[in-house]
Structure formats: C-alpha cells, structure tokens
Design an enzyme around this catalytic site. Structure first.
Site, PDB file in Angstrom:
ATOM      1  CE1 TYR A 260     -13.254   6.693   4.566  1.00  0.00           C
ATOM      2  CE2 TYR A 260     -14.470   4.964   5.697  1.00  0.00           C
ATOM      3  CZ  TYR A 260     -13.287   5.466   5.189  1.00  0.00           C
ATOM      4  OH  TYR A 260     -12.135   4.716   5.300  1.00  0.00           O
TER       5      TYR A 260
ATOM      6  CE  LYS B 116     -10.706   1.632   5.298  1.00  0.00           C
ATOM      7  NZ  LYS B 116      -9.449   0.968   4.863  1.00  0.00           N
TER       8      LYS B 116
ATOM      9  CB  ALA C  43     -14.445   3.634  -2.896  1.00  0.00           C
TER      10      ALA C  43
ATOM     11  NE  ARG D 169      -4.111  18.731   4.827  1.00  0.00           N
ATOM     12  CZ  ARG D 169      -3.664  19.796   5.479  1.00  0.00           C
ATOM     13  NH1 ARG D 169      -2.401  19.888   5.786  1.00  0.00           N
ATOM     14  NH2 ARG D 169      -4.475  20.772   5.771  1.00  0.00           N
ATOM     15  CB  THR D 170      -2.819   9.714   2.505  1.00  0.00           C
ATOM     16  OG1 THR D 170      -4.201   9.331   2.587  1.00  0.00           O
ATOM     17  CG2 THR D 170      -2.169   9.541   3.863  1.00  0.00           C
ATOM     18  CG  LEU D 171      -2.834   9.871  -4.043  1.00  0.00           C
ATOM     19  CD1 LEU D 171      -2.416  11.301  -4.351  1.00  0.00           C
ATOM     20  CD2 LEU D 171      -1.914   8.882  -4.770  1.00  0.00           C
TER      21      LEU D 171
ATOM     22  CB  VAL E 180      -4.895  -6.501  -3.435  1.00  0.00           C
ATOM     23  CG1 VAL E 180      -3.528  -6.138  -2.899  1.00  0.00           C
ATOM     24  CG2 VAL E 180      -5.858  -5.316  -3.337  1.00  0.00           C
TER      25      VAL E 180
ATOM     26  CG  LEU F 159      -4.247  -2.429   0.043  1.00  0.00           C
ATOM     27  CD1 LEU F 159      -5.511  -2.955  -0.584  1.00  0.00           C
ATOM     28  CD2 LEU F 159      -3.030  -3.118  -0.542  1.00  0.00           C
TER      29      LEU F 159
ATOM     30  N   GLY G 132       0.769  -1.247   0.000  1.00  0.00           N
ATOM     31  CA  GLY G 132       0.000   0.000   0.000  1.00  0.00           C
ATOM     32  C   GLY G 132       0.793   1.287   0.000  1.00  0.00           C
TER      33      GLY G 132
HETATM   34  P1  NAP Z   1      -2.543   6.102   0.086  1.00  0.00           P
HETATM   35  O1  NAP Z   1      -1.193   6.622   0.372  1.00  0.00           O
HETATM   36  O2  NAP Z   1      -3.255   6.649  -1.103  1.00  0.00           O
HETATM   37  O3  NAP Z   1      -2.459   4.525   0.000  1.00  0.00           O
HETATM   38  C1  NAP Z   1      -3.516   3.728  -0.503  1.00  0.00           C
HETATM   39  C2  NAP Z   1      -2.909   2.717  -1.408  1.00  0.00           C
HETATM   40  O4  NAP Z   1      -3.859   1.718  -1.812  1.00  0.00           O
HETATM   41  C3  NAP Z   1      -2.386   3.342  -2.693  1.00  0.00           C
HETATM   42  O5  NAP Z   1      -1.070   2.912  -2.909  1.00  0.00           O
HETATM   43  C4  NAP Z   1      -3.332   2.756  -3.717  1.00  0.00           C
HETATM   44  O6  NAP Z   1      -2.846   2.743  -5.033  1.00  0.00           O
HETATM   45  C5  NAP Z   1      -3.518   1.379  -3.129  1.00  0.00           C
HETATM   46  N1  NAP Z   1      -4.477   0.600  -3.879  1.00  0.00           N
HETATM   47  C6  NAP Z   1      -5.693   0.983  -4.365  1.00  0.00           C
HETATM   48  N2  NAP Z   1      -6.220  -0.008  -5.085  1.00  0.00           N
HETATM   49  C7  NAP Z   1      -5.338  -1.038  -5.042  1.00  0.00           C
HETATM   50  C8  NAP Z   1      -5.301  -2.334  -5.618  1.00  0.00           C
HETATM   51  N3  NAP Z   1      -6.319  -2.805  -6.379  1.00  0.00           N
HETATM   52  N4  NAP Z   1      -4.224  -3.124  -5.388  1.00  0.00           N
HETATM   53  C9  NAP Z   1      -3.197  -2.702  -4.652  1.00  0.00           C
HETATM   54  N5  NAP Z   1      -3.159  -1.474  -4.081  1.00  0.00           N
HETATM   55  C10 NAP Z   1      -4.224  -0.658  -4.295  1.00  0.00           C
HETATM   56  O7  NAP Z   1      -3.541   6.356   1.332  1.00  0.00           O
HETATM   57  P2  NAP Z   1      -3.496   5.990   2.887  1.00  0.00           P
HETATM   58  O8  NAP Z   1      -4.381   6.989   3.521  1.00  0.00           O
HETATM   59  O9  NAP Z   1      -2.114   5.786   3.347  1.00  0.00           O
HETATM   60  O10 NAP Z   1      -4.289   4.605   2.917  1.00  0.00           O
HETATM   61  C11 NAP Z   1      -3.794   3.427   3.540  1.00  0.00           C
HETATM   62  C12 NAP Z   1      -4.905   2.760   4.331  1.00  0.00           C
HETATM   63  O11 NAP Z   1      -5.203   3.586   5.479  1.00  0.00           O
HETATM   64  C13 NAP Z   1      -6.229   2.597   3.586  1.00  0.00           C
HETATM   65  O12 NAP Z   1      -6.809   1.359   3.936  1.00  0.00           O
HETATM   66  C14 NAP Z   1      -7.059   3.740   4.148  1.00  0.00           C
HETATM   67  O13 NAP Z   1      -8.443   3.495   4.039  1.00  0.00           O
HETATM   68  C15 NAP Z   1      -6.603   3.704   5.589  1.00  0.00           C
HETATM   69  N6  NAP Z   1      -6.918   4.891   6.379  1.00  0.00           N
HETATM   70  C16 NAP Z   1      -6.537   6.119   5.965  1.00  0.00           C
HETATM   71  C17 NAP Z   1      -6.866   7.234   6.728  1.00  0.00           C
HETATM   72  C18 NAP Z   1      -6.478   8.610   6.280  1.00  0.00           C
HETATM   73  O14 NAP Z   1      -7.059   9.583   6.763  1.00  0.00           O
HETATM   74  N7  NAP Z   1      -5.536   8.762   5.385  1.00  0.00           N
HETATM   75  C19 NAP Z   1      -7.561   7.081   7.929  1.00  0.00           C
HETATM   76  C20 NAP Z   1      -7.927   5.803   8.352  1.00  0.00           C
HETATM   77  C21 NAP Z   1      -7.594   4.713   7.559  1.00  0.00           C
HETATM   78  P3  NAP Z   1      -3.485   3.851  -6.069  1.00  0.00           P
HETATM   79  O15 NAP Z   1      -2.942   5.173  -5.633  1.00  0.00           O
HETATM   80  O16 NAP Z   1      -3.001   3.424  -7.402  1.00  0.00           O
HETATM   81  O17 NAP Z   1      -4.984   3.769  -5.953  1.00  0.00           O
END
Ligand code: NAP
Length: 259
Positions: free
Chosen positions: A155, A162, A95, A192-194, A65, A92, A13
């Site tokens: 969300y 989730k 949606a 703050r992430t992508l 995945v 990862l 991820g």
């Molecule tokens: P992130 O940096 O954008 O990471 C999400 C990753 O998931 C990206 O590398 C994305 O690739 C990948 N992904 C999407 N579809 C995929 C697939 N089919 N196969 C493999 N990888 C795939 O964002 P993040 O916030 O760190 O997210 C990591 C986790 O933390 C997620 O489960 C998110 O829901 C959770 N989370 C985040 C927050 C927040 O506020 N940031 C809070 C609570 C939980 P692409 O860029 O190509 O789509």
C-alpha cells in the site's frame, strides 16, 4: 419519503459500476438526493454518462482534481444549476503503479507528490471550492483505508497519502464545524474495484480478509454506501472529524488468526 429528500449531492470518483463512488451515488439517489457526478474526462462518455443516464442524472462533468481550473469549472457549473452543496463525496485516489509494488523506501519524490496531491490535497481543494455553497447541515465525506495507520504490504505511498487525508478530515472538520458543516471519512475494507486492482497482492489480501475479519465476509459497495447515507443524513448530525470503519471489524484485531 427519503432520508435525503431535497438534498443536493456532488459525487467525485465514479470510474465504473464497481466504484465505491457509484455505490454511494445510487444509495444517495435512492434516499431522494439530487445527484451530480464528476470524473476524469477519459471515463466520462464511455463509462460515467451511461451509468448516470440510468438514474436520470443530468449533471456529469469532467474534473482532474489536480487541476484547480477544472475544479473551479465544475463548482461554477454546479452553482449555476443547483446553487447549494448539501453532500460532497470525495471517492478518488491515485498513485503510480510502480509505487504500489515493492518497498515504500523506494518511493520517488515525484511519485510521493503525485499521490499526496491527488489522493489527499484534493479533499481540501474540493472543500474550499464548495464552501460558498455549503450550509448548516451539509456533509462532506471521503474514503480511506487502514493502510493510513498500519503498514500494509504494497500500500506504501498510498498509506501515507491516506494518513494525510485522515488528518485533513480532522482539520477541515474543525474549520467548518462552526458553520454547521460536517466532514468525515469512511475507512473501507478491501473491495474489488479498478483502483484496488492496482495494488499488487490485492487478490490475496481480499481472500484472506474474509477468513480473518470478525464478520467473516468481504465488504461490499452497499456496506460502504449505507454508511455514506448515514453520514450524509441528519441521523449522524453530531458526528464530525471521524474515521468510521466499514471493515467487518478487521481493524479491531490485535492478532488475526481467523479460520
Ligand atoms: P475506482 O472505482 O477506481 O475509483 C477511483 C477513482 O479515482 C477513479 O475514477 C479514478 O480515475 C479517480 N481518479 C484518479 N486520479 C484522479 C484525478 N486526478 N482526478 C479525478 N479523479 C481521479 O476505485 P475505488 O476503490 O472505488 O476508490 C474510491 C476511493 O475508495 C479511493 O479513495 C480509494 O482509495 C478508497 N478505498 C478503496 C478501497 C477498496 O478496496 N476498493 C478500500 C478503502 C478505500 P482513473 O480510473 O482515471 O484513475
């Protein structure tokens, strides 16, 4: 001496240096773990490999995945090089953008299936692929959000995914517990992430969070990574099937009046 000396960790991820997965990877590495990274192919050469190089990580493999063959390939390569999985990080989610705007009631069947497949089912798929290489003491973790339990504006289908993810954590923990393998989730406050930027209204929610959460600040990737190290290590040896909140206490509030 690191808490994770001799452990082998595979992290899924990493999109860029803001990713929660990257914060976790850095922290696991700092505690002595040997790392491998996996990410979608499009991000690999430009984004992920340069980050990996900075930490001396050589194992960097593509994986969508939602594709069982790609999952099998990553774990086969890992088996050839490392033979065991002590730590598996699933960080990862996906949606369709249009499903993270407007109303949940408008979610299409295809959008629902895609979100649940990538964001929830994938944890089971990765765990099953890792299983022959897991051993007593191995730790699996995923990332979740409060939207699993409460209705959070925009969300939407990701909240439903989730909820399925958190239920999967409990079932996987029950399945693998007798083998000495632990499975947990970290429920992080907004960072703050992508991925976060795809949720409409995120900026507003991020700003208000700071004024409302008991700790009166936002959550950082390092906050999440610290808990990930704890879950990966023997310090949490009696903890499985749990959702651990790293949210400055936001989830304990009944009414958030803030300041
Ligand atoms: P992130 O940096 O954008 O990471 C999400 C990753 O998931 C990206 O590398 C994305 O690739 C990948 N992904 C999407 N579809 C995929 C697939 N089919 N196969 C493999 N990888 C795939 O964002 P993040 O916030 O760190 O997210 C990591 C986790 O933390 C997620 O489960 C998110 O829901 C959770 N989370 C985040 C927050 C927040 O506020 N940031 C809070 C609570 C939980 P692409 O860029 O190509 O789509």
């Amino acid at each position: 001496m690191g808490l994770l000396d001799g452990r082998r960790a595979l992290v899924f991820g990493v999109a860029n240096d803001h990713s929660l997965a990257w914060g976790i990877a850095r922290a696991l590495h700092a505690q002595g773990a040997t790392l491998g990274l996996s990410s979608v192919e499009a991000l690999l050469e430009r984004r992920v490999r340069p980050l990996a190089r900075g930490l001396g990580i050589e194992f960097v493999e593509p994986c969508d995945v939602s594709d069982d063959d790609q999952i099998a390939r990553v774990f086969e390569r890992w088996r050839e090089e490392h033979g065991q999985v002590d730590i598996l990080v699933h960080a990862l989610a996906f949606a369709n953008r249009e499903d993270l705007d407007g109303l949940f009631v408008d979610t299409t069947r295809a959008g629902f299936q895609r979100a649940l497949d990538v964001s929830a089912y994938s944890l089971t798929a990765l765990t099953r692929a890792a299983r022959p290489m897991l051993r007593p003491g191995s730790s699996i973790m995923t990332l979740t959000y409060l939207g699993a339990e409460r209705a959070v504006p925009h969300y939407n289908v990701m909240g439903v995914a989730k909820a399925a993810l958190e239920a999967s954590v409990r079932y996987l923990a029950a399945d693998l517990g007798p083998e000495g393998v632990r499975v947990n989730a970290i429920s992080a406050g907004p960072v703050r992430t992508l991925a976060a930027s795809g949720v409409s209204g995120f900026r507003d929610m991020y700003a208000r969070f700071r004024d409302t959460a008991p700790l009166r600040r936002n959550i950082t990737p390092d906050d999440v990574a610290g808990t990930a190290v704890w879950l990966a290590s023997d310090l949490s040896s009696g903890v499985t099937g749990e959702v651990v909140y790293v949210d400055g206490g936001f989830s304990i509030l009944g009414v958030g009046l803030g300041e």
